[in-house]
Design a protein around this motif. Structure first.
Motif, PDB file in Angstrom:
ATOM      1  N   GLU A   1     -56.510  31.671  26.493  1.00 56.19           N
ATOM      2  CA  GLU A   1     -57.664  32.049  25.664  1.00 56.19           C
ATOM      3  C   GLU A   1     -57.996  33.530  25.803  1.00 56.19           C
ATOM      4  OE1 GLU A   1     -61.197  29.688  26.310  1.00 56.19           O
ATOM      5  OE2 GLU A   1     -62.480  31.233  25.452  1.00 56.19           O
ATOM      6  N   GLY A   2     -58.173  34.180  24.660  1.00 58.65           N
ATOM      7  CA  GLY A   2     -58.569  35.585  24.660  1.00 58.65           C
ATOM      8  C   GLY A   2     -57.430  36.554  24.871  1.00 58.65           C
ATOM      9  N   LEU A   3     -56.210  36.040  24.968  1.00 62.30           N
ATOM     10  CA  LEU A   3     -55.030  36.891  25.164  1.00 62.30           C
ATOM     11  C   LEU A   3     -54.996  38.067  24.197  1.00 62.30           C
ATOM     12  CD1 LEU A   3     -52.001  37.205  26.268  1.00 62.30           C
ATOM     13  CD2 LEU A   3     -51.364  35.994  24.179  1.00 62.30           C
ATOM     14  N   ASP A   4     -55.324  37.809  22.933  1.00 67.34           N
ATOM     15  CA  ASP A   4     -55.223  38.834  21.895  1.00 67.34           C
ATOM     16  C   ASP A   4     -56.118  40.036  22.185  1.00 67.34           C
ATOM     17  OD1 ASP A   4     -56.914  36.367  21.182  1.00 67.34           O
ATOM     18  OD2 ASP A   4     -57.921  37.986  20.099  1.00 67.34           O
ATOM     19  N   GLN A   5     -57.178  39.820  22.966  1.00 64.06           N
ATOM     20  CA  GLN A   5     -58.116  40.925  23.226  1.00 64.06           C
ATOM     21  C   GLN A   5     -57.510  41.984  24.138  1.00 64.06           C
ATOM     22  OE1 GLN A   5     -61.892  39.006  24.279  1.00 64.06           O
ATOM     23  NE2 GLN A   5     -61.601  37.603  22.560  1.00 64.06           N
TER      24      GLN A   5
ATOM     25  N   TYR B   1     -47.295  41.783  19.839  1.00 67.25           N
ATOM     26  CA  TYR B   1     -48.476  42.110  20.637  1.00 67.25           C
ATOM     27  C   TYR B   1     -48.077  43.214  21.617  1.00 67.25           C
ATOM     28  CZ  TYR B   1     -50.448  37.621  19.030  1.00 67.25           C
ATOM     29  OH  TYR B   1     -50.926  36.582  18.259  1.00 67.25           O
TER      30      TYR B   1
END
Lengths: 215, 215
Positions: A190-194, A212
């Protein structure tokens, strides 16, 4: 500092990077070849994996081809290396790739059952280590010198390195199929993209390349 | 026969169409607005939802805009309609959209707790029905006449209609974020893609529009 990279890592639209039921005849289980159809026709696959001269040279090939540029070592999970589980019955198995694997560098295989290293043709040496992601990366970096380290898969291994925030470049290929079961890539991230900048592009084969990278 | 369509249905890269913890202040739970940033700037959203004159007119808008063309009725789940669960405490809640909702057709809300129909401004009438997908579709088709029926969401409702193979046109917007938790769209739909043709395109906003249509 050398970078840690993941390339050509295909996932279904429901997030599975391999199907259920891996076996000698089905490296990706019930997914069969469906996650990699986009790749088989490329010149990268034809030349570097099959040793054939031809293949497509469009965007899929151009993106796929970057996988080996500047790579000095690979780390892979044991399930990428083979379908065996538990203690090795013998040491005859040396991967799916024949006598001359397409890596051409040291390749560290994460396993709870280490065995002697094996030097293959073409520069690939398989090392079998029981190590945390951090320790495996330390060894791979030492082997790679100034070059980058590739995390080769499968999903459990890529996920472990992502969870520890050890990956600098993550190239995912989203294939619009619904696999339904197998090994998920994204669980627990969760939140990896941030932590990343993301660029996406769909190619005529119908897959979407998502890259990414660190901002 | 009129078609059954899903439009502008956003999912995270890990397959969640809404986050965890829906409330009055957070219709999509912990996802916040992250699944729909691509949509807010479009002229479609600005005009049809906010009643404002401006907005972008690129590919995101063009694709989003088709959502209402030729639609004669909508079916939605109760969790799209509001954050309440269980028996209604009162009948004051008439959705998130104010007195003039953007549907402008009959809208059938699937709930185990039916209540009287409500006629809103602008042609939207909310009907509350406790029905299977098939029965809901029968009623919506009768209300829609020759026009199409839209399945408006949320994920549980879209998934139920996909599982019964009742959807003819499925437009998914893949947003490259990792939500980690919430309601998954794809569970139980293994092999879904084999019933459809798929077209994908990434737009400059960074999302990928995937359209699944009958071959």
């Amino acid at each position: 500092m050398s970078r840690v990279r993941v390339h050509n890592f295909a996932v279904s639209i429901d997030g599975f990077a391999t199907g259920e039921g891996q076996s000698l005849d089905a490296p990706f289980g019930h997914a069969g070849t469906r996650l990699h159809e986009w790749f088989f026709g490329t010149r990268t696959f034809q030349q570097q994996v099959l040793g054939k001269p031809d293949g497509s040279t469009g965007a899929d090939d151009a993106i796929a081809r970057t996988w080996n540029d500047g790579i000095g070592a690979e780390i892979m999970g044991r399930n990428k290396f083979g379908p065996q589980r538990g203690p090795w019955e013998d040491h005859d198995w040396n991967g799916w790739w024949g006598p001359n694997p397409p890596f051409h560098t040291p390749a560290f295989i994460l396993t709870h059952h280490p065995r002697p290293s094996v030097e293959m043709e073409g520069g690939t040496t398989f090392h079998f280590i029981d190590a945390t992601p951090q320790e495996a990366l330390r060894q791979a970096r030492e082997a790679a010198g100034d070059l980058d380290v590739r995390i080769g898969g499968g999903p459990t291994t890529v996920r472990a390195f992502l969870a520890e925030d050890l990956v600098d470049h993550l190239h995912i290929v989203v294939v619009p199929i619904v696999l339904g079961r197998g090994e998920r890539l994204w669980d627990g991230l969760e939140g990896l993209d941030q932590r990343f900048q993301v660029e996406s592009v769909t190619t005529p084969s119908g897959v979407t390349h998502m890259t990414y990278t660190r901002p």
